[in-house]
Scaffold this motif. Sequence first.
Motif, PDB file in Angstrom:
ATOM      1  N   LEU A   1       5.082  -4.227  -5.453  1.00 30.88           N
ATOM      2  CA  LEU A   1       3.649  -4.402  -5.657  1.00 30.88           C
ATOM      3  C   LEU A   1       3.339  -5.637  -6.508  1.00 30.88           C
ATOM      4  CD1 LEU A   1       2.215  -0.797  -6.131  1.00 30.88           C
ATOM      5  CD2 LEU A   1       1.628  -2.426  -4.349  1.00 30.88           C
TER       6      LEU A   1
ATOM      7  N   GLU B   1      -7.972  -7.838  -3.576  1.00 33.30           N
ATOM      8  CA  GLU B   1      -7.750  -6.540  -4.208  1.00 33.30           C
ATOM      9  C   GLU B   1      -6.877  -5.708  -3.264  1.00 33.30           C
ATOM     10  OE1 GLU B   1     -11.137  -4.512  -5.859  1.00 33.30           O
ATOM     11  OE2 GLU B   1     -12.252  -6.400  -6.030  1.00 33.30           O
ATOM     12  N   ILE B   2      -5.816  -5.129  -3.806  1.00 30.38           N
ATOM     13  CA  ILE B   2      -4.856  -4.391  -2.984  1.00 30.38           C
ATOM     14  C   ILE B   2      -5.041  -2.895  -3.213  1.00 30.38           C
ATOM     15  CG2 ILE B   2      -2.401  -3.949  -2.571  1.00 30.38           C
ATOM     16  CD1 ILE B   2      -1.905  -6.891  -3.362  1.00 30.38           C
TER      17      ILE B   2
ATOM     18  N   THR C   1       3.151   6.077  -3.289  1.00 34.06           N
ATOM     19  CA  THR C   1       2.424   5.769  -4.532  1.00 34.06           C
ATOM     20  C   THR C   1       3.031   6.518  -5.715  1.00 34.06           C
ATOM     21  OG1 THR C   1       0.821   7.526  -4.067  1.00 34.06           O
ATOM     22  CG2 THR C   1       0.247   5.296  -3.352  1.00 34.06           C
TER      23      THR C   1
ATOM     24  N   LYS D   1       1.080  -8.664  -5.189  1.00 33.84           N
ATOM     25  CA  LYS D   1      -0.110  -9.128  -5.899  1.00 33.84           C
ATOM     26  C   LYS D   1      -0.021 -10.626  -6.208  1.00 33.84           C
ATOM     27  CE  LYS D   1      -4.075  -8.935  -7.697  1.00 33.84           C
ATOM     28  NZ  LYS D   1      -5.224  -8.959  -6.785  1.00 33.84           N
TER      29      LYS D   1
ATOM     30  N   VAL E   1      -4.632  -3.792  -8.367  1.00 39.66           N
ATOM     31  CA  VAL E   1      -3.997  -2.858  -7.428  1.00 39.66           C
ATOM     32  C   VAL E   1      -4.566  -1.459  -7.674  1.00 39.66           C
ATOM     33  CG1 VAL E   1      -1.861  -1.760  -6.676  1.00 39.66           C
ATOM     34  CG2 VAL E   1      -1.872  -4.197  -7.266  1.00 39.66           C
ATOM     35  N   THR E   2      -5.109  -0.847  -6.640  1.00 41.29           N
ATOM     36  CA  THR E   2      -5.644   0.513  -6.717  1.00 41.29           C
ATOM     37  C   THR E   2      -4.710   1.452  -5.965  1.00 41.29           C
ATOM     38  OG1 THR E   2      -7.936  -0.262  -6.825  1.00 41.29           O
ATOM     39  CG2 THR E   2      -7.592   2.019  -6.135  1.00 41.29           C
TER      40      THR E   2
END
Length: 292
Positions: free
Chosen positions: A247, A258-259, A266, A251, A276-277
């Motif tokens: 991740l 926005e990822i 997750t 990024k 990162v959301t």
Amino acid sequence: MNHFTIKDIENLSGIKAHTLRIWEQRYQLFIPKRKESKHRYYDNEDLKHILRISQLYHNGVKISKIAQLPASSIRSMAMEPYLGKQNADAYIHRLIEASIDFDEERFEELFEQALKQFGLEVTIIDVMYAFLERIGLLWLTDHVIPAQEHFASNIIKRKIISALDALKTKPSPSSGTYVLFTPEGEQHEIPLLLNHYLMKASGKKCIYMGVDVPFDDIDIYVKLKNPKYLYFHAITHLYEQPMDDLLKQLKQKFSQQEIIMSGPLTKEVTLDIQGVTLLRSMTEMLEFAKRC
């Protein structure tokens, strides 16, 4: 012909193995076969019969009454339409039976019945997801071949795509563009398709890239169109490096986007990465998809 253990039957029917053994002894409702090793097993017909018994039992028919019925009557009662209107579990049992037989007509008929009763979202989540989870349990013990899962998944995907095509919702002018995909090697598409439907229905502008998409292909689109969001769903661990590292690299590569990441992987992310959301549950996925 598949062979199932009593634990498999428990997972698929929702009846505890201990209860199944009592029913066998007390009512002779079903008689398992035995291998040369003397281990007990159940075949396809046994499973379907037990699923029908379970369906009647869960809809309030006493086991003592079921035990008095011939197999043909149990089958007829389990197929009565009113039973399907009680709960999602009745549909799940019938879908498993249709999948074992590769009965596409019956499977589609059940899907349409559930759709009319529950709507698309509940049908996919409470009926179809739960059904696929039960089928998936058997993969672990090799007691069902992947063909049944592929058979069912492709029908479900067709239904969601059809619902997507029927949507007339126009994107909100204030909505940024969401690029939806699964990473290279990831073939599980249904969660992504469902979120595509819900996001599109809520007015989000979506570009659907599909499954098994290399990050280099995403990079080409990003350089041409500069979307605001990249959304990917990941179930299968396909990378040698930890998810945290992946991740961070992602990024860095897409610093202006926005990822958003969803799916079981997750749970392997331990860092809080700016931009990162993480959507760690089905509930969070649904809330995000519907958020305006």
